[in-house]
Design an enzyme around this catalytic site. Structure first.
Site, mmCIF file in Angstrom:
data_model
loop_
_atom_site.group_PDB
_atom_site.id
_atom_site.type_symbol
_atom_site.label_atom_id
_atom_site.label_comp_id
_atom_site.label_asym_id
_atom_site.label_seq_id
_atom_site.Cartn_x
_atom_site.Cartn_y
_atom_site.Cartn_z
ATOM 1 N N HIS A 23 -5.101 -3.611 5.494
ATOM 2 C CA HIS A 23 -4.504 -3.968 4.208
ATOM 3 C C HIS A 23 -5.558 -4.491 3.235
ATOM 4 O O HIS A 23 -5.353 -5.479 2.551
ATOM 5 C CB HIS A 23 -3.389 -5.011 4.440
ATOM 6 C CG HIS A 23 -2.649 -5.409 3.195
ATOM 7 N ND1 HIS A 23 -2.030 -4.503 2.371
ATOM 8 C CD2 HIS A 23 -2.436 -6.629 2.638
ATOM 9 C CE1 HIS A 23 -1.451 -5.145 1.362
ATOM 10 N NE2 HIS A 23 -1.689 -6.432 1.495
ATOM 11 N N ASP B 109 0.837 -1.207 0.000
ATOM 12 C CA ASP B 109 0.000 0.000 0.000
ATOM 13 C C ASP B 109 0.871 1.256 0.000
ATOM 14 O O ASP B 109 0.557 2.256 -0.652
ATOM 15 C CB ASP B 109 -0.928 0.001 1.224
ATOM 16 C CG ASP B 109 -1.718 -1.297 1.332
ATOM 17 O OD1 ASP B 109 -2.102 -1.842 0.286
ATOM 18 O OD2 ASP B 109 -1.917 -1.783 2.464
#
Length: 329
Positions: free
Chosen positions: A179, A151
């Site tokens: 996530h 990310d």
């Protein structure tokens, strides 16, 4: 002498991740473990002229024990991708079971190793790992990490289109929360050096960081998901951790951790109402040395994102805890 293990080394993430670790001068021994093909993957990688001595193990002949014994760092990308006709719940049960089994191996054969969980869904597999280690009385929260670096890498890369910075990794952007989807919260307002994102581009940029995985799945047209970028992200976090363990100071990277067990984490747990959360963590020999709290500095736009993140994460975390408390048949 550093021994690294990749558990799930024959898969789409495991093979490129093993390649990167084989080429890393910080790794002296590399053990590959999976249910298929590991001797072949290891033989292939063994021809690379780098420091690491490499071996591949299968479950037969005490393979798990041989692979894990003496490990300093265990990276776990094991699991299966979702297949046509499979629900997310089916996928969760299979991958959760795989992670549970591997963490039982960690508890038994290398309880002092740093454990890096890549297997999805990270928001649930990290709590699973923690619960398994707690049951075995081997839980060190400072050594358990959920890898959310993909990310961060995506945020750095996608913002480059606005900043024009030649090397996207030079722009440090905290990405916090979880996530998956809305649990991923990029804090562009805290980028260093500062970035000026036009208001009309912020929604699209945020959404792209949160759902970047869908972009890859679509482009691969049913042939897979984000494996190469995930392998790079997993390696980046592992390398930073090894550098910090080697004495390098000031190494900070966002990671999904058990907040009450990490210095500085208690305040974040109180603020979020969550025991697990990804925040920038200073890494050291002990693993997670200090959690940093960027939430008070979030702007109004980011605070709205955080509210959705908290709601999503609560369910994900309890699902992982419940899986260990009451395993499905």
């Amino acid at each position: 002498m550093v021994k690294a293990v990749v558990a799930g080394a024959s898969g789409g993430i495991g093979q490129p991740l093993s390649l990167l670790l084989k080429a890393c001068p910080l790794v002296d021994k590399l053990a590959l473990y999976d249910v298929v093909n590991t001797p072949g993957v290891a033989a292939d990688l063994s021809h690379i002229s780098s420091v690491a001595q490499i071996e591949g193990f299968l479950p037969a002949d005490d393979g798990l024990k041989k692979a894990f014994t003496g490990a300093d760092i265990v990276v776990i990308p094991a699991g299966i991708p979702r297949k046509p006709g499979m629900t997310r719940d089916d996928l969760f049960k299979i991958n959760a079971g795989i992670v549970k089994g591997l963490i039982e191996g960690v508890a038994q054969f290398c309880p002092d190793a740093y454990v890096l969980v890549i297997s999805n869904p990270v928001n649930s597999t990290v709590p699973i790992a923690a619960e398994v280690l707690k049951k075995a009385n081997k839980f060190n929260p400072q050594k358990l990490f959920g890898v959310t670096t993909l990310d961060v890498v995506r945020a750095e890369t996608f913002v480059q289109g606005i900043t024009g910075e030649k090397d996207p990794a030079k722009t440090v952007i905290p990405v916090i929360g979880g996530h998956s989807g809305e649990t991923i919260v990029p804090l562009f307002s805290q980028a260093k050096p500062a970035v000026n994102i036009p208001a009309d581009k912020l929604d699209a940029l945020t959404n792209r960081v949160q759902f970047g995985g869908d972009e890859v799945v679509k482009a691969k047209d049913g042939a897979g998901s984000a494996t190469l970028s995930m392998a790079y992200a997993g390696f980046r976090f592992a390398e930073k951790l090894l550098k910090a363990a080697n004495g390098e100071s000031g190494v900070i990277e966002p990671t999904f951790v058990y907040l009450p067990g990490v210095p500085g984490g208690d305040a974040i747990a109180k603020e979020t109402g969550l025991e697990y959360f990804s925040v920038p963590v200073e890494l050291g020999k002990e693993g997670a040395k200090q959690a940093h709290n960027p939430i008070p500095s979030a702007n109004d736009y980011e605070k709205k994102l955080l509210q959705a993140c908290y709601d999503g994460l609560k369910g994900n975390i309890s699902k992982g805890v419940e899986f260990v408390a009451n395993p499905p048949n």
